[in-house]
Design a protein around this motif. Structure first.
Motif, mmCIF file in Angstrom:
data_model
loop_
_atom_site.group_PDB
_atom_site.id
_atom_site.type_symbol
_atom_site.label_atom_id
_atom_site.label_comp_id
_atom_site.label_asym_id
_atom_site.label_seq_id
_atom_site.Cartn_x
_atom_site.Cartn_y
_atom_site.Cartn_z
ATOM 1 N N THR A 98 -14.696 107.520 33.487
ATOM 2 C CA THR A 98 -16.248 107.682 33.190
ATOM 3 C C THR A 98 -16.534 108.630 31.831
ATOM 4 O O THR A 98 -17.436 107.840 31.116
ATOM 5 C CB THR A 98 -17.064 108.024 34.262
ATOM 6 N N ALA A 99 -16.100 109.439 31.587
ATOM 7 C CA ALA A 99 -16.339 110.420 30.544
ATOM 8 C C ALA A 99 -16.205 109.541 29.204
ATOM 9 O O ALA A 99 -16.686 109.586 28.344
ATOM 10 C CB ALA A 99 -15.787 111.583 30.567
ATOM 11 N N TYR A 100 -14.678 108.950 29.243
ATOM 12 C CA TYR A 100 -14.379 108.226 28.351
ATOM 13 C C TYR A 100 -15.135 106.942 27.673
ATOM 14 O O TYR A 100 -15.523 106.797 26.657
ATOM 15 C CB TYR A 100 -12.831 107.918 28.503
ATOM 16 N N ILE A 101 -15.635 106.141 28.934
ATOM 17 C CA ILE A 101 -16.460 105.144 28.573
ATOM 18 C C ILE A 101 -17.861 105.665 27.865
ATOM 19 O O ILE A 101 -18.308 104.979 26.957
ATOM 20 C CB ILE A 101 -16.790 104.333 29.805
ATOM 21 N N ARG A 102 -18.465 106.744 28.688
ATOM 22 C CA ARG A 102 -19.632 107.391 27.915
ATOM 23 C C ARG A 102 -19.506 107.707 26.501
ATOM 24 O O ARG A 102 -20.457 107.350 25.833
ATOM 25 C CB ARG A 102 -20.264 108.308 29.046
ATOM 26 N N LEU A 105 -19.594 104.732 24.371
ATOM 27 C CA LEU A 105 -20.971 104.401 24.327
ATOM 28 C C LEU A 105 -21.729 105.172 23.563
ATOM 29 O O LEU A 105 -23.042 104.765 23.402
ATOM 30 C CB LEU A 105 -21.578 103.975 25.554
ATOM 31 N N LYS A 106 -21.338 106.428 23.508
ATOM 32 C CA LYS A 106 -22.127 107.382 22.673
ATOM 33 C C LYS A 106 -23.413 107.840 23.625
ATOM 34 O O LYS A 106 -24.429 107.957 23.276
ATOM 35 C CB LYS A 106 -22.644 107.115 21.437
ATOM 36 N N GLU A 107 -23.161 107.902 24.862
ATOM 37 C CA GLU A 107 -24.263 108.158 25.995
ATOM 38 C C GLU A 107 -24.533 109.959 25.981
ATOM 39 O O GLU A 107 -23.371 110.479 25.999
ATOM 40 C CB GLU A 107 -23.963 107.780 27.136
#
Length: 107
Positions: A98-102, A105-107
């Protein structure tokens, strides 16, 4: 009305969907093997805290567990494979994914 065997059967379905052994479920949910053995062998319905731990391990809410209908989603094959893979991850690996995906996405 939800019967005890329905709860246990649903836990079994969720476990099998993920390809998890009882040992893996116990590990992911931070439960003892004797807790799972008592539940399945004696058809003892789990307590709410125990069921909550299993739901956390499965990546679902208690509400999702007891939902009468499964929400129909229209996913591509790639999306479905990604969700199935995510569901088989350990909790720490889910957090990292989840951290990687965020991060992507630069969230």
């Amino acid at each position: 009305m939800v019967r005890d065997t329905d709860v246990i059967q649903h836990i079994e379905e969720l476990r099998k969907e993920r390809g998890w052994s009882y040992y893996r479920l116990a590990k992911e949910a931070e439960l003892s093997m004797s807790t799972l053995s008592n539940m399945t062998a004696r058809t003892n319905i789990p307590t709410i805290p125990t069921l909550q731990k299993m739901c956390n391990a499965f990546g679902i809410t208690l509400s999702d567990f007891f939902a009468d209908e499964i929400k129909e989603l229209h996913l591509t094959e790639q999306q479905q494979q990604l969700l199935e893979s995510y569901g088989r991850l350990a909790p720490e690996d889910k957090r990292l994914a989840t951290a990687y995906i965020r991060g992507l996405l630069k969230e």
